[in-house]
Motif scaffolding. Sequence first.
Motif, PDB file in Angstrom:
ATOM      1  N   GLY A  36       0.810  -1.205   0.000  1.00  0.00           N
ATOM      2  CA  GLY A  36       0.000   0.000   0.000  1.00  0.00           C
ATOM      3  C   GLY A  36       0.845   1.258   0.000  1.00  0.00           C
ATOM      4  O   GLY A  36       0.550   2.233  -0.716  1.00  0.00           O
ATOM      5  N   ALA A  37       1.911   1.271   0.798  1.00  0.00           N
ATOM      6  CA  ALA A  37       2.779   2.440   0.868  1.00  0.00           C
ATOM      7  C   ALA A  37       3.517   2.657  -0.454  1.00  0.00           C
ATOM      8  O   ALA A  37       3.591   3.787  -0.962  1.00  0.00           O
ATOM      9  CB  ALA A  37       3.774   2.271   2.018  1.00  0.00           C
ATOM     10  N   LEU A  38       4.061   1.588  -1.025  1.00  0.00           N
ATOM     11  CA  LEU A  38       4.751   1.732  -2.311  1.00  0.00           C
ATOM     12  C   LEU A  38       3.772   2.120  -3.416  1.00  0.00           C
ATOM     13  O   LEU A  38       4.145   2.831  -4.374  1.00  0.00           O
ATOM     14  CB  LEU A  38       5.449   0.420  -2.679  1.00  0.00           C
ATOM     15  CG  LEU A  38       6.644   0.035  -1.794  1.00  0.00           C
ATOM     16  CD1 LEU A  38       7.177  -1.340  -2.197  1.00  0.00           C
ATOM     17  CD2 LEU A  38       7.748   1.082  -1.873  1.00  0.00           C
ATOM     18  N   GLY A  39       2.535   1.675  -3.306  1.00  0.00           N
ATOM     19  CA  GLY A  39       1.528   2.041  -4.297  1.00  0.00           C
ATOM     20  C   GLY A  39       1.277   3.538  -4.349  1.00  0.00           C
ATOM     21  O   GLY A  39       0.931   4.083  -5.408  1.00  0.00           O
ATOM     22  N   ARG A  40       1.461   4.222  -3.224  1.00  0.00           N
ATOM     23  CA  ARG A  40       1.268   5.670  -3.213  1.00  0.00           C
ATOM     24  C   ARG A  40       2.349   6.405  -4.006  1.00  0.00           C
ATOM     25  O   ARG A  40       2.199   7.574  -4.355  1.00  0.00           O
ATOM     26  CB  ARG A  40       1.222   6.171  -1.769  1.00  0.00           C
ATOM     27  CG  ARG A  40       0.002   5.649  -1.006  1.00  0.00           C
ATOM     28  CD  ARG A  40       0.041   6.061   0.442  1.00  0.00           C
ATOM     29  NE  ARG A  40      -0.247   7.481   0.619  1.00  0.00           N
ATOM     30  CZ  ARG A  40      -1.473   8.001   0.742  1.00  0.00           C
ATOM     31  NH1 ARG A  40      -2.533   7.208   0.692  1.00  0.00           N
ATOM     32  NH2 ARG A  40      -1.637   9.293   0.922  1.00  0.00           N
ATOM     33  N   VAL A  41       3.442   5.707  -4.275  1.00  0.00           N
ATOM     34  CA  VAL A  41       4.516   6.282  -5.086  1.00  0.00           C
ATOM     35  C   VAL A  41       4.383   5.880  -6.550  1.00  0.00           C
ATOM     36  O   VAL A  41       4.560   6.699  -7.449  1.00  0.00           O
ATOM     37  CB  VAL A  41       5.900   5.852  -4.542  1.00  0.00           C
ATOM     38  CG1 VAL A  41       7.028   6.425  -5.404  1.00  0.00           C
ATOM     39  CG2 VAL A  41       6.056   6.272  -3.086  1.00  0.00           C
ATOM     40  N   TYR A  42       4.032   4.609  -6.792  1.00  0.00           N
ATOM     41  CA  TYR A  42       4.117   4.073  -8.145  1.00  0.00           C
ATOM     42  C   TYR A  42       2.766   3.765  -8.800  1.00  0.00           C
ATOM     43  O   TYR A  42       2.729   3.483 -10.000  1.00  0.00           O
ATOM     44  CB  TYR A  42       4.929   2.766  -8.123  1.00  0.00           C
ATOM     45  CG  TYR A  42       6.375   2.928  -7.747  1.00  0.00           C
ATOM     46  CD1 TYR A  42       7.323   3.283  -8.712  1.00  0.00           C
ATOM     47  CD2 TYR A  42       6.810   2.735  -6.448  1.00  0.00           C
ATOM     48  CE1 TYR A  42       8.661   3.419  -8.378  1.00  0.00           C
ATOM     49  CE2 TYR A  42       8.150   2.871  -6.102  1.00  0.00           C
ATOM     50  CZ  TYR A  42       9.066   3.212  -7.069  1.00  0.00           C
ATOM     51  OH  TYR A  42      10.391   3.363  -6.745  1.00  0.00           O
ATOM     52  N   ALA A  43       1.669   3.744  -8.071  1.00  0.00           N
ATOM     53  CA  ALA A  43       0.408   3.230  -8.626  1.00  0.00           C
ATOM     54  C   ALA A  43      -0.741   4.204  -8.470  1.00  0.00           C
ATOM     55  O   ALA A  43      -1.879   3.807  -8.211  1.00  0.00           O
ATOM     56  CB  ALA A  43       0.069   1.892  -7.969  1.00  0.00           C
TER      57      ALA A  43
END
Length: 508
Positions: free
Chosen positions: A289-296
Amino acid sequence: MNEAAGIAAVLVVTVATLAIGTWGLRFSRTTSDFMVASRTVRPRLNASAIGGEYLSAASFLGIAGLVLVRGTEMMWYPVGWTAGYLVLLVLVAAPLRRSGAYTLSDFAEARLGSRRVRSLCSLIVVLVGWLYLLPQFQGAGITLQSTVGAPRWVGEVLVPVIVLINVLSGGMRSITFVQAFQYWLKLTALLLPAIALLIVWVGDGAPHPVDVPASGVGPEAWALPLAGGDPQGLYLTYSLIVATFLGTMGLPHVVVRFYTNPDGRAARRTTLVVLVLLGFFYLLPPIYGALGRVYADALVQAGRSDVLVLELPRLMVPGLAGELLTALVTAGAFAAFLSTSSGLGIAVAGVLGQDVTGRPVRGHRLSGVAAFRAGCVIAIAVPCALALLVPGVGVARAVGLAFAVAASTFCPLLVLGIWWRGLTHVGALAGLLVGGLGSGAAVLWTLGTPPGEGWVSVLLQQPAAWSVPAAFLTMWGASLATRSRVPGDVHRTMVRLHTPEQVPLDRG
């Protein structure tokens, strides 16, 4: 290439599931084998199986999507789902195993001596089970649509068929081995890609996730309502905590696994191991979820946050490596649908087999195993049909509502039934009706209408904060008003529930 990898992942999981289930078939002969594995499952195996069935589509896909859109507020889902086992350990696990029941309905009738309470419990078990199965089947459709391009109905039919074959063939004995394998598969399927994605993120020098708001969500929402003053947000958070903390003990597929332990001590040891397994697993979805805020960010714009775990590897890692990581998470997601659906199918089939398909019809009665199998067909077919007919609902939201219903009904019944000798069948009926109708009405409202503003909508989105206290107070008050109806054998029942198996009871 991406479709081939996804298809291969689904096929591998399917073949492994059917192979392990078929191997377990040779151990299943009696009704007790099919319903509770003859109460011979040891703590470590049982804990892995519980982890396999408990970590559903909401855990594998839903949490990451919620964290992507709503931020740390949604971290209460995994915290609550794990801590619920602590409450279960302290209050319920060992006494419930000592009751000798096969189902929650068995426990209710044995404790209160009432067929009416049993029938109402059976109805609630079936409804909670179906409410929980619906997002599993729909999640399977979403997964296959996202990873292999198949129409959604393919996944919504394929998972029920596989589950039905496995449960019909070997029941609880067979499914225990399957679910234990699937827990470790799901853990691996999230852990290895998460390590790879974190390495990519560090190498990219990308911004910190907290500094990157998802589309349409301000930066402050990353920490609200925990760090804000929004009263409605605070209510939703605390109501969610109540539902997840107290709903675990009332979930039929969770409770039935504790009946498979040899004794109360094994049930407690199983719960301790489960806490460790779940705690480790739930460290992983928030990373996605956290990485998704950067890449998705595009997934938020498209309203496809539930597929974040499946799409993120491709977005962050181009080429063959990304496709292989996607295949791995696809295998884990498919295992999540299969294992949770299997546990729910057995729990609902056990109740239907005892109270519906096992009843005499024109003087004829099915055998225990045949009644269980007939109940299993009904248990799986109804939510499968609903998944095909009902528009898709948020995976984590639907499961959260199932927790709210379980917390509002079975939690008061189990806690008061185990720890208070004053509970009467009249009080139990009244409390179950108040909690069940209150939370059930909220479920219908929430699934049937779009989210709205105002306190009425908020109270119905997360009903546990008011429906659980209402059920407890009603059950307690109605029992006090009918003290003369306390079962005559309550002292004997309470001794059985609370006496360790190592202490000999006077049978004279």
